[in-house]
Write an enzyme that holds these catalytic residues in place. Structure first.
Site, mmCIF file in Angstrom:
data_model
loop_
_atom_site.group_PDB
_atom_site.id
_atom_site.type_symbol
_atom_site.label_atom_id
_atom_site.label_comp_id
_atom_site.label_asym_id
_atom_site.label_seq_id
_atom_site.Cartn_x
_atom_site.Cartn_y
_atom_site.Cartn_z
ATOM 1 N N LYS A 125 48.019 -64.569 -25.834
ATOM 2 C CA LYS A 125 46.885 -64.765 -26.720
ATOM 3 C C LYS A 125 46.821 -63.682 -27.794
ATOM 4 C CE LYS A 125 45.681 -68.284 -24.227
ATOM 5 N NZ LYS A 125 46.774 -68.299 -23.258
ATOM 6 N N GLU A 162 37.399 -59.492 -28.120
ATOM 7 C CA GLU A 162 36.832 -60.340 -29.163
ATOM 8 C C GLU A 162 35.324 -60.152 -29.176
ATOM 9 O OE1 GLU A 162 39.626 -64.376 -29.268
ATOM 10 O OE2 GLU A 162 37.683 -64.386 -28.256
ATOM 11 N N HIS A 193 34.252 -71.440 -17.583
ATOM 12 C CA HIS A 193 35.181 -71.599 -18.707
ATOM 13 C C HIS A 193 36.239 -72.664 -18.441
ATOM 14 C CE1 HIS A 193 33.257 -68.070 -20.398
ATOM 15 N NE2 HIS A 193 33.483 -67.445 -19.261
ATOM 16 N N ARG A 244 50.982 -78.424 -25.186
ATOM 17 C CA ARG A 244 51.216 -79.532 -24.259
ATOM 18 C C ARG A 244 50.179 -80.596 -24.547
ATOM 19 N NH1 ARG A 244 46.695 -78.620 -21.248
ATOM 20 N NH2 ARG A 244 46.124 -76.466 -20.825
#
Length: 457
Positions: A120, A204, A239, A295
């Site tokens: 990420k 973040e 999540h 994917r």
């Protein structure tokens, strides 16, 4: 009867996604091979495939994640290509490379694109350089506490601490105050190491109650990339997604076009081909890149319902070298679709898995109803695997009609022997928050949906 695409494809997956891929292969006249563990020897995907190869005992580490055994099964059965589905080996760059080394076509993106999006942190750097908006935060490893404190002070609290290799809600912590940062770093890093073999983390800005909006993209090997509009996946627990819909509610056409253009740029920046999803957060009218899933997605069904496209077929055609048969201008949205994940989970006990044998199973029918399932009566829901039994999808001309059809379908869906999320879905879709197009985050977290069901899980 063979196909101009492939004669035979091995499906390196199990459950409902394997069954769903087999359906497209059969329609296109392509032979199907599946792999299975000992626990899945009598499963539906084995029954429906033309051939099945036993590759090991129940644990995925000894069966479905064994690259060598999957490749060997494809070579021995004469398959020309491998479709990985989602999960398991779907986003494993080493697997994609192993397929190529064995002379097999990997039905997915290039290994380089998988690797680029696998971290990420690296993905944020690539997207930022390409002009794709990312949530303010670090663009490199933030494991060092002093460096993390400096970044957190710059972007402001609360901050989200995320594992670089994370996904599915794992390796995610929130530091609401400076004194929370050290423990958040430690927790996210430990989970990153445990689940993904990578302890590095990044920071973040934590966005409170954003909409989770993702864009489906298709890219061929001839430089053509399109988006198939957006999906809203804001209803989540820990999540992880529970309900998805397409299109996202209350998004004006101008913003929809903007989000779609961002997704196309993101895909092109890594040389992407095949079907993929650019996930993002929509907050105060701004769309921020979150990650790219290299994917097909669980929730691809709702996009298929509103575009009348078979995304697995498009993956097969792209992998065979065909150009996309349409341009962006050819694509439109028709109606509204909602997907409910019918998991074997007990929502009254914080969504704990509910493994066991399904003693009765009856699927609903009706206009606009689609069910992607991997079980029948008598099937076992094994603790070794993901607890999703089926995906129930409802389409309607409007969001309201799709919701009504979904509620009717939920009432007609019988799954006995294990607890499922059917009561949870019924309660949430009956709520005023859902009808207003809100994220419904409070209903999930404070379990207020229980008041509607009387505790039936």
């Amino acid at each position: 009867m063979g196909s101009a695409l492939f004669d035979k494809v091995l499906v390196a997956n199990r459950g409902e996604i394997a069954v769903r891929i087999i359906g497209t292969l059969r329609r296109l006249g392509i032979g199907s091979v599946v792999v299975c563990s000992e626990a899945d020897a009598d499963s539906l995907h084995v029954e429906l495939a033309d051939e099945a190869v036993l590759i090991g005992p129940a644990p995925v580490s000894d069966s479905y994640l064994r690259i060598d055994k999957v490749i060997d099964a494809a070579v021995r059965t004469g398959a020309q290509a491998i479709h990985p589905g989602y999960g398991l080996l779907a986003e494993n760059a080493d697997f994609a490379t192993a397929c190529a080394d064995a002379g097999l076509v990997f039905i997915g993106p290039p290994a380089e694109a998988i690797s680029a999006m696998g971290s990420k942190v690296q993905a944020r750097r690539i997207m930022s350089a390409a002009g794709v908006p990312v949530v303010p935060g670090s663009l490199d490893n933030a494991s060092d506490l002093d460096r993390a404190r400096q970044t957190a002070d710059e972007i402001g609290y609360p901050v989200a601490v995320k594992a670089a290799g994370g996904g599915g809600g794992k390796g995610f912590r929130v530091a609401h105050h400076p004194q929370d940062l050290a423990s958040a770093l430690e927790g996210a890093s430990a989970e990153g190491q445990r689940f993904f073999g990578d302890p590095s983390v990044y920071l973040e800005r934590y966005l409170h109650n954003p909409r989770h909006v993702e864009v489906q993209v298709l890219a061929d090997q001839h430089g053509n990339t399109v988006h198939l509009f957006e999906r809203d996946c804001s209803v989540q627990r820990r999540h992880q997604k529970l309900i998805e819909e397409a299109p996202a509610p209350s998004i004006p056409d101008e913003l929809r076009e903007h989000i779609g253009a961002i997704a196309v740029t993101a895909a092109q920046s890594v040389g992407y081909t095949s079907a993929g999803t650019v996930e993002g957060l929509l907050h105060d009218g701004q769309f921020f890149f979150l990650e790219m899933n290299t994917r097909i997605q669980v929730e691809h069904t709702v996009t298929e319902m509103v575009t009348d496209l078979d995304l697995v077929e498009q993956q097969l055609r792209i992998a065979a070298g065909e150009p996309l048969p349409f341009t962006q201008a050819d694509l439109t949205i028709h109606g509204h679709a909602i997907e409910c994940r019918i998991n074997a989970e007990d929502a009254t006990r914080n969504f704990l898995p509910s493994p066991g044998r399904i003693t009765a199973y009856t699927e609903p029918q009706g206009p606009g109803i689609r069910i992607d399932s991997g079980v029948t009566t008598g099937a076992m829901v094994h603790p070794h695997y993901d607890p999703m039994i089926a995906k129930l999808v409802a389409w309607g001309e409007t969001r309201e009609e799709a919701t009504e059809r979904m509620l009717t379908a939920l009432d007609g869906f019988t799954v006995a022997g294990v607890r499922t999320l059917i009561p949870f879905h019924r309660a949430l879709l009956s709520s005023s928050q859902w009808s207003k197009g809100e994220t419904c985050a409070d209903l999930v977290t404070d379990r207020s949906w229980l008041k509607t069901t009387g505790g039936d899980g």
